[in-house]
Scaffold this motif. Structure first.
Motif: not given
Ligand code: NAP
Length: 438
Positions: A181, A184, A186, A205, A209-210, A230-231, A253
């Motif tokens: 993860a 990936r 960002v 996403a 993409y993260r 994601g975050d 990230s």
């Protein structure tokens, strides 16, 4: 060792057999199958059988090649194929193809994920590579979605005939799931708690993409990020401390390849004689200073990524003026200038710069502008079909997914019924009697 049967619920991978070859020959995609290397130039039942025979020997004799048929788990239909070829130093290469009916449905990336997970674990490979033609957007997307990292462009690797082409090299090493993860690329999106930003998050996403999302309404972005894998972090682009904390978290990230500066707002639509300077201050601090602060903060991370893209969400108000627009149009003119200046300043670096400039989009934008006056907000979109946030997200993805040498400068987009910031064709309101009759 023969390839095992792998079922991920959507695709099933099992050993490619003679019947599958015949299905390919009978199908419309013979050329793809040839490209995959299965057939001699002029295929007949005999030559195909011989080719398959050789493959079988190679599976058993030197373990050099593992070919999977890819089937639709629901129907059992043949969707395509994946082949893992094992080279020296525990390195392998993977190639794939899909029938047209199964393209753009995620089959290829799922098949590549399943086959590469298996190859890295069961064959003990240290590294797997996939090559995608530089101008083949779909192949590069599959590699990205399948968790491969982009390593660079190589000249003259060929997949078909003796053509010399620029190929993008993607690689994957045996990863822990968490590491996978983190590898990936960002995409950072500001103002992702509603409207255009939320739709861009979904779209990027889905493109592999993260996503790292920011907004003041942090619960909303957390919920979205959790769904997209994601975050999310609280972000107020008007606050220096908030931007610094957000930028630091985003840069940690993974490789930040995309920044979408979307956070923004309009407040009020008063003429200059009555303009509320506090509203203007908030607009400039958000749309202009906020965009500059996030861009400045993330620039070193974007440079470290090797190749990157900054997408600024401007507006048709970046080039047009209208009575009552001194504040908002002023900010969006500034966004256009800043976007162009960034391109000048970064020329020669592998960072692309794009402005997407929408007309009317149906989001919370008008509710914010008219400070909760639902009637005034609804009137903006009444009697016409405005753009939807997804329309803008598609354009962001379009710009981001171009081959690396293509820099989409400016995309202006408006609803069919909107000619300028002030000229729109609206359907007449139904007469009250008609409404009452319904
Ligand atoms: P929206 O639904 O109101 O979304 C605006 C987003 O910006 C929200 O996520 C909001 O999040 C965020 N935001 C506002 N102030 C912020 C701040 N100080 N810090 C961090 N985030 C902030 O409107 P939208 O239409 O999607 O707007 C997105 C962008 O498109 C804006 O730049 C806008 O100018 C531009 N645009 C919109 C239209 C249109 O017709 N809708 C047309 C052209 C351009 P929080 O409130 O949670 O912080």
């Amino acid at each position: 060792m023969r390839p095992p049967r792998i079922d991920d619920g959507t695709v099933v991978l099992d050993a490619f057999e003679l019947g599958d070859v015949e299905a390919c020959l009978a199908g419309e995609d013979e050329e793809q199958a040839r490209r995959f290397g299965w057939f001699p130039e002029r295929s007949t039942a005999a030559t195909v059988t011989a080719a398959i025979g050789r493959r079988r020997e190679s599976w058993e004799d030197d373990g050099g090649s593992y070919a999977f048929a890819v089937r639709d788990a629901a129907s059992g239909e043949l969707a395509g194929g994946v082949e893992v070829r094992v080279g020296e130093d525990r390195r392998g290469a993977i190639s794939y193809w899909t029938f047209p009916a199964f393209r753009r449905r995620g089959f290829a990336s799922r098949a590549v994920v399943a086959a590469s997970d298996w190859a890295l674990a069961a064959l003990g490979l240290a590294r797997l590579e996939v090559h995608a033609e530089l101008d083949n957007e779909a192949s590069n997307r599959v590699a990205r979605r399948a968790g491969f990292a982009r390593e660079g462009v190589q000249r003259s690797h060929t997949t078909v005939g003796d053509s010399r082409r620029d190929m993008v090299l993607w690689s994957r090493t045996a990863p822990e799931p968490r590491e996978a993860a983190a590898r990936r690329p960002v995409a950072v999106i500001t103002g992702a708690s509603s409207g255009i930003g939320a739709a861009v998050a979904e779209r990027l996403a889905a493109a592999g993409y993260r996503v790292v999302l920011g907004a003041r309404r942090v619960e909303r972005v957390r919920e979205l990020a959790a769904r997209l894998g994601g975050d999310a972090h609280r972000l107020d682009v008007r606050s220096t401390e908030s931007v610094e904390a957000f930028v630091a978290a985003a840069a940690a990230s993974g490789p930040v390849e995309v920044l979408v500066n979307n956070a923004g707002l309009a407040l009020g639509a008063d003429r200059i004689e009555a303009i509320d300077l506090e509203d203007v201050r908030v607009m400039f601090e958000t749309n202009v200073l906020g965009l500059l602060a996030v861009t400045r903060g993330l620039l070193s991370a974007l440079r470290r990524a090797g190749h990157a893209h900054v997408v600024n969400v401007g507006s048709i108000a970046g080039a047009e003026v209208y009575p009552g627009g001194a504040g908002y149009a002023g900010t969006k003119h500034a966004v256009r200038a800043i976007t162009r200046i960034l391109r000048l300043e970064l020329i020669g670096e592998p960072i692309r710069i794009t402005e997407i400039a929408p007309g009317m989009v149906d989001t919370e934008f008008s509710a914010v502008r008219f400070k909760g006056d639902a009637e005034a907000a609804a009137a903006v979109y009444r009697g016409l079909d405005p753009l939807r946030p997804e329309d803008i997200a598609d354009l962001v993805a379009f710009a981001v997914e171009r081959p690396p040498h293509v820099d989409v400068d400016l995309l202006e987009v408006r609803p069919l019924a909107q000619a300028s910031a002030t000229v729109a064709a609206r359907r007449p309101e139904p007469a009250l009697a008609e409404v009452a009759d319904e």
